[in-house]
Enzyme design. Structure first.
Site, PDB file in Angstrom:
ATOM      1  N   CYS A  25       0.776  -1.007  -0.203  1.00 65.93           N
ATOM      2  CA  CYS A  25       0.029  -0.120  -0.071  1.00 65.93           C
ATOM      3  C   CYS A  25       0.972   1.122  -0.095  1.00 65.93           C
ATOM      4  O   CYS A  25       1.914   1.315   0.803  1.00 65.93           O
ATOM      5  CB  CYS A  25      -0.889   0.081   1.164  1.00 65.93           C
ATOM      6  SG  CYS A  25      -2.283  -1.266   1.283  1.00 65.93           S
ATOM      7  N   ALA A  57      -2.859  -3.460  -2.496  1.00 62.29           N
ATOM      8  CA  ALA A  57      -4.397  -3.758  -2.306  1.00 62.29           C
ATOM      9  C   ALA A  57      -5.395  -2.895  -2.870  1.00 62.29           C
ATOM     10  O   ALA A  57      -4.962  -1.538  -2.725  1.00 62.29           O
ATOM     11  CB  ALA A  57      -4.628  -3.833  -0.895  1.00 62.29           C
ATOM     12  N   TYR A 182      -8.479  -8.197   7.272  1.00 53.62           N
ATOM     13  CA  TYR A 182      -9.276  -7.637   6.181  1.00 53.62           C
ATOM     14  C   TYR A 182     -10.563  -8.259   5.979  1.00 53.62           C
ATOM     15  O   TYR A 182     -10.693  -9.370   6.651  1.00 53.62           O
ATOM     16  CB  TYR A 182      -8.841  -7.013   4.876  1.00 53.62           C
ATOM     17  CG  TYR A 182      -7.399  -6.079   5.280  1.00 53.62           C
ATOM     18  CD1 TYR A 182      -7.724  -4.947   5.993  1.00 53.62           C
ATOM     19  CD2 TYR A 182      -6.135  -6.107   4.686  1.00 53.62           C
ATOM     20  CE1 TYR A 182      -6.699  -4.161   6.368  1.00 53.62           C
ATOM     21  CE2 TYR A 182      -5.371  -5.279   4.920  1.00 53.62           C
ATOM     22  CZ  TYR A 182      -5.468  -4.349   5.894  1.00 53.62           C
ATOM     23  OH  TYR A 182      -4.472  -3.331   6.210  1.00 53.62           O
TER      24      TYR A 182
END
Length: 370
Positions: A25, A57, A182
């Site tokens: 990220c 992501a 997540y």
């Protein structure tokens, strides 16, 4: 011959070596749309010598973003910007470009790491998060909304839409993010999934939604292109998700045609206790591969070429993915090839950089440049 610099075939995709740039990220998007930072970042690491680069992501809906700066693929603007970046990359690089599709679930609406990384309250510009159950990630945080059947349907369809967009822009492979606390990991772990319907309780029920997402994405992504899954092999918390359950999940994914398992760990609970060290997660890739036969990617503080070579040569994993090491040394693949007697491709503009003491490091290709 170096095992790390030997080819591997994943469906119709042949990688010239076993080095992968991990999805990392960058927290630099605007409303999910990549910026000039992404253009620079991706073009740079597409020249690292790794055979595959995985885009960070990439979230399938706006409320699924980890932070306000996280990348998404749920709008025409983001699709167009990513297509332009990929077009630039492919002028000079043969590196395969994968994309990690994700939904952050209850860990969404967080500040960027350099801004503290904590949950952003609604009154400060955050948004309502969703999860399998209305259980906050950390004590004292606002609870997420438990997803109902309409919410589950919306998210499945968002993954399908993102996979179709990824196809249109020419992505070579997809990795689904089922790790690090997540949304899909939240369904898998009994620490975060307390549902009493068909999506909670037993292992089979907790696996149901992630498997539905995999099946839906696999159905719309081109048959000759691979789809893998990143998993957290253990929660590092007693009573949580563990390696045995991960192996059962991998078997279920194998039956549905998964092309690799990217074996990470942790992230679903702040109570996790992890002993860090070089290759601390390789044991998981090894066990999953031995028990299921699914190709695996080893990750986790792998920084040295000889270590990466040993992992692949010994059969503990089929590929090695590096993150921080690639950021620190964006030509890691070149140096690893030189140390191991391998060969990498490089643009002709950089051929003169090879030290005179090294032989046949660079494959002589023009990458299609005219």
């Amino acid at each position: 011959m170096s095992a790390l610099f030997s080819p591997i075939k994943l469906r119709g995709l042949t990688l010239e070596n076993r080095v992968v740039v991990s999805p990392m990220c960058q927290y630099s998007a605007e409303d999910g749309v990549p910026t000039d930072w992404h253009f620079t970042h991706i073009n740079n690491l597409a020249l690292s010598g790794a055979a595959m680069f995985c885009i960070e992501a990439t979230h399938v809906e706006a409320i699924g973003r980890i932070t306000p700066g996280c990348l998404g693929l749920y709008s025409d603007a983001s699709e167009a910007a990513l297509k332009q970046i990929l077009s630039s990359v492919r002028k000079y690089s043969h590196t395969a470009i994968a994309m990690q599709l994700a939904h952050a679930g209850r860990k969404a609406s967080s500040a960027r790491p350099w801004d503290g990384g904590q949950l952003i309250p609604l009154e400060q510009g955050g948004w309502q998060t969703v999860a399998p159950s209305a259980i906050p990630h950390k004590e004292g945080e606002a609870a997420p909304l438990a997803l109902d059947s309409a919410g589950l349907k919306r998210i499945r369809e968002a993954f399908v839409d993102a996979a179709k967009r990824a196809t249109r822009i020419g992505i070579d492979a997809i990795e689904l993010h089922g790790a690090h606390g997540y949304l899909m990991h939240e369904f898998l772990s009994p620490l975060s999934n307390r549902r009493t319907d068909e999506y909670g309780g037993s292992l089979q029920n907790r696996m149901r939604f992630p498997l539905e997402i995999f099946e839906a994405v696999r159905a719309v992504f081109p048959e000759n292109k691979p789809v893998g899954m990143r998993v957290s092999s253990t929660d590092w918390v007693e009573g949580g998700w563990d390696l045995g359950q991960t192996i059962e999940f991998a078997k279920a994914l194998k039956a549905r045609g998964v092309d690799w398992i990217d074996a990470s760990s942790g992230g679903v609970s702040p109570l996790q206790k992890i002993t860090l060290g070089p290759g601390y997660q390789v044991q998981f890739a090894d066990a999953i591969k031995r028990e299921t036969g699914v190709p695996t990617i080893a990750v986790g503080l792998i920084t040295e070429a000889k270590h990466a070579e040993e992992i692949v040569a010994s059969g503990k994993a089929d590929m090695v993915a590096l993150g921080r090491a690639m950021l620190y040394e964006p030509r890691w693949g070149w140096h690893a090839a030189a140390a191991l007697g391998g060969e990498v491709e490089a643009p002709p503009q950089y051929w003169r950089s090879q030290p005179s003491t090294q032989k046949a490091l660079f494959g002589r290709t023009t990458f299609g440049a005219r």
